[in-house]
Design an enzyme around this catalytic site. Sequence first.
Site, PDB file in Angstrom:
ATOM      1  N   ASP A  84       0.847  -1.196   0.000  1.00  0.00           N
ATOM      2  CA  ASP A  84       0.000   0.000   0.000  1.00  0.00           C
ATOM      3  C   ASP A  84       0.889   1.256   0.000  1.00  0.00           C
ATOM      4  O   ASP A  84       1.797   1.362   0.834  1.00  0.00           O
ATOM      5  CB  ASP A  84      -0.867  -0.056   1.272  1.00  0.00           C
ATOM      6  CG  ASP A  84      -1.976   0.969   1.281  1.00  0.00           C
ATOM      7  OD1 ASP A  84      -2.350   1.450   0.201  1.00  0.00           O
ATOM      8  OD2 ASP A  84      -2.482   1.255   2.385  1.00  0.00           O
ATOM      9  N   ASN A 231      -8.639   0.866   6.521  1.00  0.00           N
ATOM     10  CA  ASN A 231      -7.603   0.625   7.520  1.00  0.00           C
ATOM     11  C   ASN A 231      -8.058   1.083   8.906  1.00  0.00           C
ATOM     12  O   ASN A 231      -8.265   0.279   9.820  1.00  0.00           O
ATOM     13  CB  ASN A 231      -6.309   1.337   7.087  1.00  0.00           C
ATOM     14  CG  ASN A 231      -5.157   1.084   8.026  1.00  0.00           C
ATOM     15  OD1 ASN A 231      -5.182   0.146   8.809  1.00  0.00           O
ATOM     16  ND2 ASN A 231      -4.138   1.917   7.975  1.00  0.00           N
TER      17      ASN A 231
HETATM   18  P1  13P Z   1      -8.511   4.560   6.041  1.00  0.00           P
HETATM   19  O1  13P Z   1      -7.497   4.370   7.118  1.00  0.00           O
HETATM   20  O2  13P Z   1      -9.100   5.926   6.053  1.00  0.00           O
HETATM   21  O3  13P Z   1      -9.565   3.498   6.060  1.00  0.00           O
HETATM   22  O4  13P Z   1      -7.760   4.470   4.649  1.00  0.00           O
HETATM   23  C1  13P Z   1      -7.141   3.268   4.272  1.00  0.00           C
HETATM   24  C2  13P Z   1      -6.366   3.410   3.013  1.00  0.00           C
HETATM   25  O5  13P Z   1      -6.723   4.151   2.120  1.00  0.00           O
HETATM   26  C3  13P Z   1      -5.156   2.611   2.865  1.00  0.00           C
HETATM   27  O6  13P Z   1      -4.462   2.935   1.719  1.00  0.00           O
END
Ligand code: 13P
Length: 287
Positions: A84, A231
């Site tokens: 990511d 996340n």
């Molecule tokens: P959040 O933590 O806002 O759910 O975002 C997760 C994300 O985009 C990981 O790349």
Amino acid sequence: MLVSAKDMLTKAKANHYGVGHFNINNLEWTKAILQTAEELRSPVILGVSEGAGKYMCGYKTITNMVNGMLEELNITVPVALHLDHGSYEGAKACIAAGFSSVMFDGSHLPIDENIEKTKELIAICNDKGLSLEAEVGSIGGEEDGVVGAGEFADPDECKAIADLGVTMLAAGIGNIHGKYPANWPGLNFDVLAKIQEKTGDMPLVLHGGTGIPADMVKEAITLGVAKINVNTECQIVFAEATRKYIEAGKDLEGKGFDPRKLLAPGTEAIKEKVKEKMELFGSIGQA
Ligand code: 13P
């Protein structure tokens, strides 16, 4: 066996549902997500940020843990292990360690450099049958020390990157990582519609899935979003359930301090959250 995210996202885009990308932080996280995906027959993407990669003792440790779980837990649904917001070096390290998918986040670079580096990584990924996510227009908020201002992606720049042959494209449409402020104006669907118009079949990625209202998520899926990243929401429910357990004094009863007991409510809470998201995204039964 880990798979590239290409087939699952092509199917999702064609059939108007989204595949969840859930970030992992440790064994409990990974197990909870994999077991939920298997139980609900949903494809799933495990996301690993560079910070989480370091925390979990490096990409090789993660690949081995995830591959071990796929086998020992008899996971039969499609699972991609995905870097990511990777740097160019991070992407290469994950490819070498056996990830099946990587994101190269060149959104902070001048567009020409973003294009150059993305091209190089596409060649490597194509050669190995891996999927590659690119990003245009930085996603706002803070994630693992990377702070983005929350821009709207330029649809022409999106087309330029999509045409290079990336597997999926993340584009800023007012989404931010972490909790949304009370005065957040919401996703910009005009920008999303223009991006989808220019990029055609390209599966689009919605980052910052935490706290986006359900109706906006559904609207985004109708406008070409096929991968939704979550996340913070899993972190919040894990912390809440763990706090409840400790505040109720359960760690002081019998062997309640045993980590297998202490971390169980948080792990269950992640399962519930992942299920809720898979229902919203429409990926249940699509494996
Ligand atoms: P959040 O933590 O806002 O759910 O975002 C997760 C994300 O985009 C990981 O790349």
